[in-house]
Design a protein around this motif. Structure first.
Motif, mmCIF file in Angstrom:
data_model
loop_
_atom_site.group_PDB
_atom_site.id
_atom_site.type_symbol
_atom_site.label_atom_id
_atom_site.label_comp_id
_atom_site.label_asym_id
_atom_site.label_seq_id
_atom_site.Cartn_x
_atom_site.Cartn_y
_atom_site.Cartn_z
ATOM 1 N N VAL A 1 0.909 -1.197 0.310
ATOM 2 C CA VAL A 1 -0.168 -0.067 0.331
ATOM 3 C C VAL A 1 1.034 1.246 -0.017
ATOM 4 O O VAL A 1 1.518 1.187 1.297
ATOM 5 N N THR A 2 0.723 2.566 -1.005
ATOM 6 C CA THR A 2 0.867 3.279 -0.576
ATOM 7 C C THR A 2 1.452 4.383 0.271
ATOM 8 O O THR A 2 1.725 5.149 0.419
ATOM 9 N N ASN A 3 -0.003 3.825 1.136
ATOM 10 C CA ASN A 3 -0.344 5.038 2.377
ATOM 11 C C ASN A 3 -0.410 4.196 3.560
ATOM 12 O O ASN A 3 0.220 3.360 3.903
ATOM 13 N N ASN A 4 -1.800 4.683 4.035
ATOM 14 C CA ASN A 4 -1.682 4.093 5.347
ATOM 15 C C ASN A 4 -2.366 2.716 5.134
ATOM 16 O O ASN A 4 -3.076 2.785 4.669
ATOM 17 N N LEU A 5 -1.871 1.812 6.302
ATOM 18 C CA LEU A 5 -2.497 0.335 6.187
ATOM 19 C C LEU A 5 -3.037 -0.358 7.954
ATOM 20 O O LEU A 5 -1.950 -0.206 8.994
ATOM 21 N N VAL A 6 -3.825 -0.605 7.751
ATOM 22 C CA VAL A 6 -4.447 -1.142 9.279
ATOM 23 C C VAL A 6 -5.061 -3.052 9.311
ATOM 24 O O VAL A 6 -5.692 -2.283 8.424
ATOM 25 N N ILE A 7 -4.586 -3.428 9.831
ATOM 26 C CA ILE A 7 -5.579 -4.788 10.023
ATOM 27 C C ILE A 7 -5.175 -4.965 11.007
ATOM 28 O O ILE A 7 -4.914 -4.998 11.428
ATOM 29 N N SER A 8 -6.726 -5.243 10.834
ATOM 30 C CA SER A 8 -7.578 -6.111 12.397
ATOM 31 C C SER A 8 -8.729 -6.275 12.029
ATOM 32 O O SER A 8 -8.610 -8.167 10.956
ATOM 33 N N GLY A 9 -9.412 -7.723 13.107
ATOM 34 C CA GLY A 9 -10.442 -8.483 12.407
ATOM 35 C C GLY A 9 -9.992 -10.199 13.817
ATOM 36 O O GLY A 9 -8.711 -9.455 14.359
ATOM 37 N N SER A 10 -10.767 -11.040 13.202
ATOM 38 C CA SER A 10 -10.133 -12.107 14.194
ATOM 39 C C SER A 10 -9.871 -13.082 13.377
ATOM 40 O O SER A 10 -9.123 -14.381 13.993
ATOM 41 N N GLY A 11 -9.228 -12.666 12.191
ATOM 42 C CA GLY A 11 -8.720 -14.317 12.159
ATOM 43 C C GLY A 11 -7.115 -14.121 11.429
ATOM 44 O O GLY A 11 -6.722 -13.739 12.404
ATOM 45 N N SER A 12 -6.791 -15.185 10.570
ATOM 46 C CA SER A 12 -5.868 -14.710 10.048
ATOM 47 C C SER A 12 -5.345 -14.904 8.866
ATOM 48 O O SER A 12 -5.794 -14.692 7.974
ATOM 49 N N LEU A 13 -3.361 -14.546 8.706
ATOM 50 C CA LEU A 13 -3.263 -14.239 6.870
ATOM 51 C C LEU A 13 -2.184 -14.931 7.164
ATOM 52 O O LEU A 13 -1.483 -14.277 7.767
ATOM 53 N N ASN A 14 -1.281 -16.036 6.579
ATOM 54 C CA ASN A 14 -0.607 -16.004 5.998
ATOM 55 C C ASN A 14 0.421 -15.622 4.540
ATOM 56 O O ASN A 14 -0.390 -16.187 3.926
ATOM 57 N N ILE A 15 1.344 -15.211 4.462
ATOM 58 C CA ILE A 15 1.707 -14.642 3.787
ATOM 59 C C ILE A 15 3.193 -15.283 3.153
ATOM 60 O O ILE A 15 4.113 -15.088 3.972
ATOM 61 N N LYS A 16 3.812 -15.387 1.797
ATOM 62 C CA LYS A 16 4.614 -15.651 1.034
ATOM 63 C C LYS A 16 4.994 -15.224 0.513
ATOM 64 O O LYS A 16 4.249 -14.395 -0.548
#
Length: 188
Positions: A116-131
């Motif tokens: 993202v070129t600007n602000n990023l907010v990551i929230s919630g009750s889940g998960s994220l696997n990134i490779k």
């Protein structure tokens, strides 16, 4: 119903309405999304119809991932530079529900999981696997806030890069395997 071509002016009378869209606000799994559009896992086009599960949904600056998985190059936003999720909006709120995964691999110079070129907010009750072969998550010019989610990142360079501030709170659980920095932040 159908697609109206550029020079089909005589056909306009056959349509109930015409939706004129510009450049997508966000790209997910190589597909451009406008506000109030869904991307069903495995599909190559956005839709306004809500899938029951396994989707990405974008509306008014908020992207929700619901048990969504993607493997591929992502969106090419600059020459030979890709991202699984890419946007230039002022603030992207990414809400995680269920188990989600982005596996962005490419033989290019800079494949990012999320850029993202600007602000990023990551929230919630889940998960994220990134490779990702390069950076897992990057807020290029602004801040990043991570709250309450579980992130598992494997990256060829930094796991998380925030240009300004990176705030982790609300019981967020981060596991980062990176060839350089786990979390990297620069201040102006």
């Amino acid at each position: 119903n159908g697609t109206l071509g550029w020079y089909d002016e005589a056909e306009i009378k056959n349509y109930d309405y015409i939706k004129i869209t510009g450049t997508p606000e966000i790209w997910v799994a190589g597909v451009g999304l406008h506000s109030d559009e869904y991307l069903k896992q495995g599909e190559t086009a956005a839709t306004s119809a809500a899938p029951a599960d396994n989707y990405a949904y974008y509306k008014d600056g908020k992207l929700t991932l619901q048990n969504f998985s993607y493997t591929g190059n992502g969106h090419e936003y600059a020459q030979n530079t890709y991202a699984g999720i890419y946007t230039t909006i002022d603030t992207l709120t990414l809400e995680l529900k269920g188990s989600n995964a982005l596996d962005v691999q490419s033989e290019t110079v800079n494949p990012f999981g999320i850029f993202v070129t600007n602000n990023l907010v990551i929230s919630g009750s889940g998960s994220l696997n990134i490779k990702a072969d390069d950076v897992g998550i990057r807020a290029d010019q602004k801040d990043m806030t991570i709250s309450g989610v579980t992130l598992d990142i494997t990256a060829g360079k930094a796991g998380i890069y925030a240009h300004d501030n990176c705030t982790v709170s609300g019981g967020a659980n981060l596991t980062i395997k990176a060839d350089s920095d786990g979390i990297r932040s620069y201040s102006k």
